[in-house]
Design an enzyme around this catalytic site. Structure first.
Site, PDB file in Angstrom:
ATOM      1  N   CYS A 121       0.857  -1.183   0.000  1.00  0.00           N
ATOM      2  CA  CYS A 121       0.000   0.000   0.000  1.00  0.00           C
ATOM      3  C   CYS A 121       0.900   1.243   0.000  1.00  0.00           C
ATOM      4  O   CYS A 121       1.931   1.280   0.666  1.00  0.00           O
ATOM      5  CB  CYS A 121      -0.867  -0.023   1.248  1.00  0.00           C
ATOM      6  SG  CYS A 121      -1.674   1.553   1.590  1.00  0.00           S
ATOM      7  N   GLU A 156      11.601  -0.124  -9.316  1.00  0.00           N
ATOM      8  CA  GLU A 156      10.472   0.181 -10.198  1.00  0.00           C
ATOM      9  C   GLU A 156       9.184   0.471  -9.416  1.00  0.00           C
ATOM     10  O   GLU A 156       8.197  -0.262  -9.521  1.00  0.00           O
ATOM     11  CB  GLU A 156      10.262  -0.947 -11.215  1.00  0.00           C
ATOM     12  CG  GLU A 156      11.455  -1.089 -12.143  1.00  0.00           C
ATOM     13  CD  GLU A 156      11.220  -2.033 -13.321  1.00  0.00           C
ATOM     14  OE1 GLU A 156      10.303  -2.865 -13.237  1.00  0.00           O
ATOM     15  OE2 GLU A 156      11.956  -1.932 -14.317  1.00  0.00           O
ATOM     16  N   CYS A 161      -3.057   1.901  -5.223  1.00  0.00           N
ATOM     17  CA  CYS A 161      -3.771   1.156  -4.193  1.00  0.00           C
ATOM     18  C   CYS A 161      -5.082   1.874  -3.897  1.00  0.00           C
ATOM     19  O   CYS A 161      -5.111   3.099  -3.798  1.00  0.00           O
ATOM     20  CB  CYS A 161      -2.903   1.069  -2.933  1.00  0.00           C
ATOM     21  SG  CYS A 161      -3.733   0.269  -1.544  1.00  0.00           S
ATOM     22  N   CYS A 163      -7.123   1.122  -1.211  1.00  0.00           N
ATOM     23  CA  CYS A 163      -7.597   0.797   0.142  1.00  0.00           C
ATOM     24  C   CYS A 163      -8.161   2.055   0.815  1.00  0.00           C
ATOM     25  O   CYS A 163      -8.007   3.161   0.309  1.00  0.00           O
ATOM     26  CB  CYS A 163      -6.454   0.211   0.972  1.00  0.00           C
ATOM     27  SG  CYS A 163      -5.321   1.456   1.606  1.00  0.00           S
ATOM     28  N   GLU A 313      19.073  -1.037 -15.903  1.00  0.00           N
ATOM     29  CA  GLU A 313      18.875  -2.429 -16.303  1.00  0.00           C
ATOM     30  C   GLU A 313      18.783  -2.494 -17.816  1.00  0.00           C
ATOM     31  O   GLU A 313      18.219  -1.598 -18.457  1.00  0.00           O
ATOM     32  CB  GLU A 313      17.560  -2.999 -15.742  1.00  0.00           C
ATOM     33  CG  GLU A 313      17.516  -3.211 -14.257  1.00  0.00           C
ATOM     34  CD  GLU A 313      16.161  -3.787 -13.813  1.00  0.00           C
ATOM     35  OE1 GLU A 313      15.473  -4.420 -14.639  1.00  0.00           O
ATOM     36  OE2 GLU A 313      15.802  -3.559 -12.655  1.00  0.00           O
ATOM     37  N   TRP A 321      10.096 -11.889 -20.563  1.00  0.00           N
ATOM     38  CA  TRP A 321       8.662 -11.583 -20.500  1.00  0.00           C
ATOM     39  C   TRP A 321       8.103 -11.154 -21.858  1.00  0.00           C
ATOM     40  O   TRP A 321       6.935 -10.793 -21.969  1.00  0.00           O
ATOM     41  CB  TRP A 321       8.346 -10.569 -19.407  1.00  0.00           C
ATOM     42  CG  TRP A 321       9.274  -9.394 -19.294  1.00  0.00           C
ATOM     43  CD1 TRP A 321      10.408  -9.333 -18.544  1.00  0.00           C
ATOM     44  CD2 TRP A 321       9.148  -8.114 -19.928  1.00  0.00           C
ATOM     45  NE1 TRP A 321      11.003  -8.099 -18.671  1.00  0.00           N
ATOM     46  CE2 TRP A 321      10.252  -7.327 -19.510  1.00  0.00           C
ATOM     47  CE3 TRP A 321       8.220  -7.545 -20.792  1.00  0.00           C
ATOM     48  CZ2 TRP A 321      10.454  -6.007 -19.932  1.00  0.00           C
ATOM     49  CZ3 TRP A 321       8.423  -6.229 -21.216  1.00  0.00           C
ATOM     50  CH2 TRP A 321       9.520  -5.482 -20.786  1.00  0.00           C
ATOM     51  N   GLU A 361      12.033 -15.848 -13.387  1.00  0.00           N
ATOM     52  CA  GLU A 361      13.005 -15.150 -14.235  1.00  0.00           C
ATOM     53  C   GLU A 361      14.245 -15.985 -14.523  1.00  0.00           C
ATOM     54  O   GLU A 361      15.289 -15.454 -14.885  1.00  0.00           O
ATOM     55  CB  GLU A 361      13.363 -13.803 -13.591  1.00  0.00           C
ATOM     56  CG  GLU A 361      12.154 -12.890 -13.570  1.00  0.00           C
ATOM     57  CD  GLU A 361      12.454 -11.456 -13.168  1.00  0.00           C
ATOM     58  OE1 GLU A 361      13.278 -11.267 -12.259  1.00  0.00           O
ATOM     59  OE2 GLU A 361      11.863 -10.546 -13.766  1.00  0.00           O
ATOM     60  N   LYS A 362      14.103 -17.304 -14.379  1.00  0.00           N
ATOM     61  CA  LYS A 362      15.298 -18.140 -14.536  1.00  0.00           C
ATOM     62  C   LYS A 362      15.796 -18.200 -15.975  1.00  0.00           C
ATOM     63  O   LYS A 362      16.937 -18.575 -16.212  1.00  0.00           O
ATOM     64  CB  LYS A 362      15.063 -19.550 -13.982  1.00  0.00           C
ATOM     65  CG  LYS A 362      13.936 -20.338 -14.611  1.00  0.00           C
ATOM     66  CD  LYS A 362      13.858 -21.710 -13.934  1.00  0.00           C
ATOM     67  CE  LYS A 362      12.611 -22.496 -14.316  1.00  0.00           C
ATOM     68  NZ  LYS A 362      11.358 -21.859 -13.867  1.00  0.00           N
ATOM     69  N   HIS A 364      15.600 -15.434 -17.965  1.00  0.00           N
ATOM     70  CA  HIS A 364      15.911 -14.070 -18.405  1.00  0.00           C
ATOM     71  C   HIS A 364      17.420 -13.945 -18.630  1.00  0.00           C
ATOM     72  O   HIS A 364      18.213 -14.489 -17.869  1.00  0.00           O
ATOM     73  CB  HIS A 364      15.461 -13.073 -17.337  1.00  0.00           C
ATOM     74  CG  HIS A 364      15.424 -11.655 -17.816  1.00  0.00           C
ATOM     75  ND1 HIS A 364      16.560 -10.937 -18.090  1.00  0.00           N
ATOM     76  CD2 HIS A 364      14.384 -10.834 -18.090  1.00  0.00           C
ATOM     77  CE1 HIS A 364      16.213  -9.724 -18.503  1.00  0.00           C
ATOM     78  NE2 HIS A 364      14.896  -9.639 -18.517  1.00  0.00           N
TER      79      HIS A 364
HETATM   80  C1  GLA Z   1      12.334  -5.242 -14.339  1.00  0.00           C
HETATM   81  C2  GLA Z   1      12.740  -5.469 -12.893  1.00  0.00           C
HETATM   82  C3  GLA Z   1      13.745  -6.564 -12.714  1.00  0.00           C
HETATM   83  C4  GLA Z   1      13.461  -7.733 -13.631  1.00  0.00           C
HETATM   84  C5  GLA Z   1      13.435  -7.234 -15.045  1.00  0.00           C
HETATM   85  C6  GLA Z   1      13.252  -8.323 -16.065  1.00  0.00           C
HETATM   86  O1  GLA Z   1      13.001  -4.227 -14.951  1.00  0.00           O
HETATM   87  O2  GLA Z   1      13.209  -4.305 -12.274  1.00  0.00           O
HETATM   88  O3  GLA Z   1      13.717  -6.970 -11.363  1.00  0.00           O
HETATM   89  O4  GLA Z   1      12.239  -8.305 -13.293  1.00  0.00           O
HETATM   90  O5  GLA Z   1      12.362  -6.340 -15.189  1.00  0.00           O
HETATM   91  O6  GLA Z   1      13.266  -7.812 -17.364  1.00  0.00           O
HETATM   92 ZN    ZN Z   2      -3.491   1.705   0.202  1.00  0.00          ZN
END
Ligand code: GLA
Ligand code: ZN
Length: 684
Positions: A121, A156, A161, A163, A313, A321, A361-362, A364
């Site tokens: 939250c 990120e 939320c 609530c 990143e 994904w 995410e194994k 990725h």
């Molecule tokens: C995001 C997240 C990471 C990971 C990547 C995978 O950017 O911050 O923890 O999950 O995506 O692409």
């Molecule tokens: Zn909330």
């Protein structure tokens, strides 16, 4: 004059290279192997502890730092810096079990269960207290640690939320903003459908079971969510600023994610950063996507007025994904890494250092694959980038001062998304801004991407596509800019509403009408496949002669003080203005009344560039798919030449001479770029 920013932290006057490191998934033997491989791949910076809350605060108020002490020591002993994360993105299961209020409530008004991440939250005092407490513990413990380079706030931040705590915070926020319920009723035009409110208590968030037809309400909810999340981050930051005032702070943002207004977040960070996951397709269309990525990189450089930012990143290989997860083909890793650097990144960071054995995410991309060693293509690609970055110390802290700015505004984006009409499917605000940006990218002309609040001094050409919502003061500042000699380009669907989504009466484009010298009377929306034509007026001052197609949007307008440069070729409004220019003070204001094909935009902006004498990074004519980007300290000029096509090309350097910064060799006459080739040159 030297125009150079100090490195993010004077401890490390180099490019940062590394990534998200999750030692808490592995044992010490693996850690030793990790640091060996870090050195081999030229990695000098790891983001640590991002999801480690459960491993540090193992039960309420019982902290175990032993493992992290060891990891931090190992990093320091091996010359690797730590971007130490506050772990709030993933709170421990014991917390959800004991304090259900920390869990988020969705737009369906159901409370989420524990699981996933970023499931907290935004308002819960318990969550905020605990997040600030663990940040404080980390700061106290590692404040003097030699590995500590900077703080990586959470991960990120995003979502919302609904609530009761968040609902009440929203009401309080509105109360401060409007002062009285009458003022709010007026701003939201609640007399529509009899939605007039008599008390702030009657207000709820725009959840799935409630109010969804009041755009002013929706816009304020967007603003509130962004502010509320920011205040959560500031709660986490407070102890860090107190205990480690010299350690810089960032949080990894998500490109043009619309959930948070990053322009309001930027001043609270010492350096901004983002996570970039381009969908390379390994085909001839990659370059158009590259321009979209460059557009976002340029936002991040512009967010702090040209200050270098961090690529926090990116994937060394594939992104798991995506619907179709392709590994990067040869050259693409170096190319996409240098692309970020070209636009002002002082780092190339990855998700992730090592592939996990289990969970989502194994598969990725990672620097270290499941094979566990360095003898594979991806590791070599990463090591190559490490070697390149090590040669570019002189580029650290440099920037660019573009003459051109494109306006992409978060609040305008919210309003366009929420607007019902004039075209449900094809509003495409971001894509439109990118299409207006691309001719400059292709010509090798640097561009800032700013929002409506940014100071316009220093720009020569300002392009603000689809400025549907005008934020207070923007029109006035653009007027001043043009008055003083700037050139301004606006398009269809501009100057329609104010910041609470109330339409400007008295004729569109509202406060921009005088500047643009046009009155837009109506707007036509076109079905897919339907089009109009835009036909240049003979001997107009612009000098464009080719007719082009217009799609989706055609404004029907009257030129008041503006000169007509082109007219529509078809429909009941054939012959009426489709492109105009208004002389205003020492400058000009163009109005593009319809959504025209790309060929028009290249032609049109090509003319403006020529007439206005805008600087290109290189004199060379660049082939399609190639861009040139500049970083400079005001004296030395570093040119990044990037080919986003799978085919090789040859470029005539038009008499300019360079040094290849990676080989030290002179480059003159022509340069050959392989498919997906990338070079870093210095102008002689
Ligand atoms: C995001 C997240 C990471 C990971 C990547 C995978 O950017 O911050 O923890 O999950 O995506 O692409
Ligand atoms: Zn909330």
């Amino acid at each position: 004059m030297l125009d150079r920013y100090p490195p993010v932290n004077p401890k490390c006057p180099h490019f940062l290279h590394g990534g998200d490191y999750n030692p808490d998934q592995w044992d010490r033997r693996t850690w030793l192997e990790d640091v060996r491989l870090m050195k081999r791949s030229g990695c000098n910076a790891m983001s640590v502890g991002i999801f480690s809350w459960a491993h540090i605060e193992v039960e309420e108020d019982r902290f175990e730092f032993g493992w992290l002490d060891e990891v931090m020591d190992l990093l320091a002993e091996n010359g690797v810096q730590a971007l130490l994360a506050t772990p709030s993105a993933s709170h421990p299961a014991w917390m959800s079990a004991k304090y259900p209020e920390v869990l988020r409530v969705g737009a369906d008004l159901r409370r989420r269960h524990h699981g996933g991440r970023v499931n907290y939250c935004l308002t819960s005092p318990i969550f905020r207290r605990k997040a600030a407490q663990i940040a404080e513990k980390l700061a106290e413990r590692y404040k003097d640690h030699p590995a500590l380079l900077m703080w990586h706030m959470s991960n990120e931040y995003g979502g919302e939320c609904h609530c009761e705590l968040c609902q009440q915070a929203f009401r309080d926020w509105l109360c401060v903003r409007y002062g009285s319920i009458d003022a709010l009723n007026a701003a939201w035009w609640t007399s529509f459908w009899g939605h007039t409110l008599s008390d702030f208590l009657q207000i709820e968030s725009p959840h799935a079971l409630g109010e969804r037809s009041t755009q002013g309400h929706w816009l304020d909810w967007r603003r509130f969510v962004s502010d509320q999340m920011l205040s959560l981050m500031l709660d986490e930051i407070a102890p860090l600023r107190r205990i480690t005032p010299d350690v810089p702070i960032t949080t990894n943002a998500m490109g043009t994610y619309t959930g948070l207004n990053y322009w309001q977040w930027a001043p609270h960070q010492d350096v901004v950063s983002w996570d970039s996951y381009p969908r390379w397709r390994d085909d001839d269309s990659d370059w158009t996507m590259a321009a979209e990525v460059s557009f976002k990189h340029d936002i991040y450089r512009s967010l702090k007025g040209g200050k270098p930012w961090l690529l926090m990143e990116s994937t060394p290989s594939m992104t798991n994904w995506f619907a179709v997860c392709k590994p990067k083909r040869p050259g693409v890793h170096r190319l996409s890494s240098l692309q970020a650097v070209a636009h002002g990144a002082d780092s190339v960071q990855y998700f992730q250092w090592r592939k996990s054995r289990g969970c989502s995410e194994k598969y990725h991309g990672a620097v270290v694959d499941h094979c566990g060693h360095e003898n594979n293509r991806v590791f070599r690609d990463v090591a190559e980038v490490g070697e390149i970055l090590a040669k570019l110390d002189d580029v650290v802290g440099t920037t660019v001062r573009p003459e051109v700015a494109v306006v992409y505004d978060w609040e305008n984006c919210w309003a366009i998304d929420a607007c019902r009409g004039p075209h449900k499917e094809r509003k495409d605000y971001e894509q439109t801004c990118v299409r207006h940006y691309r001719p400059f990218w292709s010509a090798g002309i640097s561009v800032d991407v700013i929002d409506q609040t940014v100071d316009l001094d220093g720009y020569k050409l300002l392009i603000a596509p689809m400025s549907y919502l005008l934020r207070p003061g923007f029109a006035e500042r653009v007027e001043k800019f043009v008055q003083a000699g700037g050139w301004f380009v606006a398009t269809y669907w501009s100057g329609i509403v104010n910041e609470t989504d109330l339409v400007f009466t008295g004729g569109w484009p509202g406060p921009l009408r005088k500047l643009l010298g046009v009155w837009v009377e109506e707007m036509d929306a076109l079905y897919d496949g339907e089009h109009n034509t835009v036909v240049p007026v003979e001997d107009s001052s612009l000098g464009i002669s080719a007719a082009c197609r217009a799609e989706v949007f055609c404004d029907l307008l009257h030129a008041e003080s503006a000169e007509v440069l082109a007219t529509y070729g078809e429909q009941f409004y054939a012959g009426s203005p489709a492109l105009t220019v208004n002389s205003f003070g020492a400058g000009r204001a163009y109005y593009i009344a319809s959504r025209n094909e790309d060929a028009f935009l290249s032609d049109f902006y090509g003319r403006l560039v020529q007439e206005h004498g805008l600087k290109r990074v290189m004199k060379a004519r660049l082939p399609e798919g190639v861009t040139a980007q500049l970083r400079s300290d005001g004296e030395r000029q570093f040119v990044f030449l990037l080919n986003f096509k799978p085919a090789a090309c040859r470029i005539d350097l038009a008499g300019e001479e360079f040094t290849d910064l990676l080989t030290g060799q002179a480059v003159e006459g022509e340069i050959d770029l392989p498919g997906y080739g990338s070079e870093v040159l210095e102008k002689k």
